[in-house]
Write an enzyme that holds these catalytic residues in place. Structure first.
Site, PDB file in Angstrom:
ATOM      1  N   PHE A   1      67.280 -11.716 -19.233  1.00 18.43           N
ATOM      2  CA  PHE A   1      66.519 -12.948 -18.977  1.00 18.43           C
ATOM      3  C   PHE A   1      65.514 -13.163 -20.099  1.00 18.43           C
ATOM      4  CE2 PHE A   1      63.061 -15.503 -17.230  1.00 18.43           C
ATOM      5  CZ  PHE A   1      63.776 -16.579 -16.744  1.00 18.43           C
TER       6      PHE A   1
ATOM      7  N   ASP B   1      62.628  -8.335 -26.349  1.00 23.79           N
ATOM      8  CA  ASP B   1      61.885  -9.194 -25.436  1.00 23.79           C
ATOM      9  C   ASP B   1      61.073  -8.277 -24.515  1.00 23.79           C
ATOM     10  OD1 ASP B   1      60.948 -10.701 -23.359  1.00 23.79           O
ATOM     11  OD2 ASP B   1      62.787 -11.858 -23.082  1.00 23.79           O
TER      12      ASP B   1
ATOM     13  N   LYS C   1      53.468 -12.685 -20.188  1.00 29.05           N
ATOM     14  CA  LYS C   1      53.100 -12.134 -18.874  1.00 29.05           C
ATOM     15  C   LYS C   1      51.776 -11.349 -18.908  1.00 29.05           C
ATOM     16  CE  LYS C   1      57.317 -12.629 -16.277  1.00 29.05           C
ATOM     17  NZ  LYS C   1      58.677 -12.644 -16.818  1.00 29.05           N
TER      18      LYS C   1
HETATM   19  C1  LIG Z   1      59.384 -13.805 -17.439  1.00 30.63           C
HETATM   20  C2  LIG Z   1      60.217 -13.498 -18.616  1.00 30.63           C
HETATM   21  C3  LIG Z   1      60.452 -14.468 -19.612  1.00 30.63           C
HETATM   22  C4  LIG Z   1      59.982 -15.892 -19.481  1.00 30.63           C
HETATM   23  O1  LIG Z   1      58.594 -16.007 -19.527  1.00 30.63           O
HETATM   24  P1  LIG Z   1      57.929 -17.413 -19.120  1.00 30.63           P
HETATM   25  O2  LIG Z   1      56.457 -17.157 -19.343  1.00 30.63           O
HETATM   26  O3  LIG Z   1      58.279 -17.667 -17.696  1.00 30.63           O
HETATM   27  O4  LIG Z   1      58.468 -18.435 -20.006  1.00 30.63           O
HETATM   28  C5  LIG Z   1      61.166 -14.092 -20.723  1.00 30.63           C
HETATM   29  N1  LIG Z   1      61.637 -12.849 -20.861  1.00 30.63           N
HETATM   30  C6  LIG Z   1      61.455 -11.890 -19.929  1.00 30.63           C
HETATM   31  C7  LIG Z   1      61.977 -10.522 -20.162  1.00 30.63           C
HETATM   32  C8  LIG Z   1      60.741 -12.192 -18.768  1.00 30.63           C
HETATM   33  O5  LIG Z   1      60.588 -11.262 -17.828  1.00 30.63           O
END
Ligand SMILES: *Cc1c(COP(=O)(O)O)cnc(C)c1O
Length: 400
Positions: free
Chosen positions: A136, A221, A250
């Site tokens: 994700f 990521d 986050k």
């Molecule tokens: C939550 C998340 C995102 C997206 O972040 P947003 O602030 O909602 O755009 C991207 N990558 C990972 C691994 C995430 O957990």
């Protein structure tokens, strides 16, 4: 005007289905709703509230900065943005920082940079981006297409191209697909949304080697794993592998929206003036709060504390499982943990989440069959115990 949960259904776009109660106040790892009912927060705003709710260091930073300067745009720089970038680069492999406002935006920047770098250095043909099934990376059209859940990217017309996927933890599949026309491999060093799936032993090293062999960038990521979540400032530190680009969001803001992309001098230079940007990126309020969070998080005490909390939560979940036999496996690292349900309860993670709310504890799911715990990194021991006591009541209710 009195606000009710029912009003949500009248005035909001229906893309979310929030809980029936409306939270109004939080302090540390406790939250209260409109009716005054208390909840222990193991969700942490989806791995965001790394210092819990309304931590004094964050409140002070926000109050102080709010009386100085709120916003300038990138026509000007500002002191908090530069100070935070200095701290982030001193503490990591990176030399340079690009600021965004969310995880998706940080990833969007990382992907655009990888493509630009490849075109500049190797020419137009080096475009392929490889990512992993169930990964994700956010909800912009580029990042959601790189994400490994087709259901999220379908139904919006033509997708960005030259993006392919292989199963996570399958180095052989990656070896077959990667070639000299690959510009980047993007991965989470521990899949969060995809079910709290840790990398297999040596998988990440194999990915790094394949990237090196084909001159492809490795993008980590760390939006969910970063900023202390797994017990080190960033998860890559524990894997013996350094990425070329890292994204973080986050926990980075602890609840104030901010994201960032970190990279090296040699790669960063390809984002020349005018190639990319954001009105709010590097906003002084966000950076001042993030700096305060960094100062608390990046200490031996907090990072060691994350590992102790992992052990305590795992121990309690094991005890619950002894009694009720609901988990096939409890996995994850630090304060990013997942309990996968046994076949008998497959697909019912949301029932546990809802029962948890009834009993005064907030948890998350990661897919249909995994219950996810992403509490504050400094959640007090008594809150862990009380929250898991309530969670046990929820389990008992679902088991029936
Ligand atoms: C939550 C998340 C995102 C997206 O972040 P947003 O602030 O909602 O755009 C991207 N990558 C990972 C691994 C995430 O957990």
């Amino acid at each position: 005007m009195p606000v009710t949960r029912e009003m949500f259904n009248d005035v909001m776009v229906p893309n979310y289905n929030p809980a029936q109660m409306v939270p109004v106040k939080g302090e540390g790892s406790r939250v209260w709703d409109q009716a005054g009912k208390e909840y222990i927060d193991f969700a942490g705003g989806i791995a965001v509230n790394c210092l819990g709710h309304c931590h004094p260091a964050m409140v002070n930073a926000l109050q102080e900065q709010s009386q100085k300067l709120w916003h300038l745009s990138n026509v000007f720089t500002n002191e908090p943005a530069i100070r935070l970038a200095k701290k982030l680069t001193d503490a990591t492999f990176a030399d340079r920082v690009y600021y965004a406002n969310s995880g998706a935006e940080a990833n969007e920047a990382a992907l655009k940079l990888a493509r630009r770098w490849a075109i500049d250095v190797y020419g137009e043909k080096k475009q392929k981006i490889i990512a992993f099934t169930k990964g994700f990376h956010g909800r912009t059209f580029f990042t959601v297409t790189v994400g490994g859940q087709p259901a999220y990217s379908e139904g919006f017309g033509p997708k960005p191209g030259a993006i392919e996927h292989v199963p996570y933890n399958d180095a052989d599949a990656l070896a077959k697909l990667i070639d000299d026309e690959t510009c980047a491999v993007m991965m989470e060093p521990l899949q969060g949304e995809g079910g709290v799936v840790p990398p297999a032993q040596d998988f990440v090293k194999q990915v790094r080697e394949l990237c090196d062999k084909h001159n492809a960038l490795l993008i980590f990521d760390e939006v969910q794993t970063g900023f202390g979540r797994t017990g080190t400032l960033y998860a890559y530190e524990q894997l013996g592998v350094t990425p070329d680009i890292l994204t973080t969001a986050k926990s980075l803001g602890g609840g104030f929206p901010i994201g960032a992309m970190l990279t090296t001098d040699a790669i960063a230079e390809h984002l020349k003036p005018g190639t990319h940007g954001s009105t709010y990126g590097g906003n002084p309020l966000a950076c001042a709060v993030s700096e305060a969070v960094f100062d608390v998080i990046n200490t031996e005490t907090v990072l060691e504390g994350v590992k102790q909390r992992e052990a305590l939560i795992k121990e309690h979940l094991a005890a619950i499982n002894e009694k009720y036999n609901v988990f096939k496996e409890v996995r994850g690292k630090g304060c990013l943990l997942g309990a996968e349900l046994t076949e008998q309860f497959e697909g019912r993670a949301r029932d546990f989440l809802l029962a948890g709310q009834e009993h005064g504890v907030m948890v998350l799911v990661a897919g249909a069959s995994v219950i996810r715990f992403t509490p504050s990194l400094i959640i007090p021991e008594e809150d862990i115990k009380e929250g898991l006591k309530r969670f046990e009541q929820a389990v008992a209710q679902v088991v029936g």
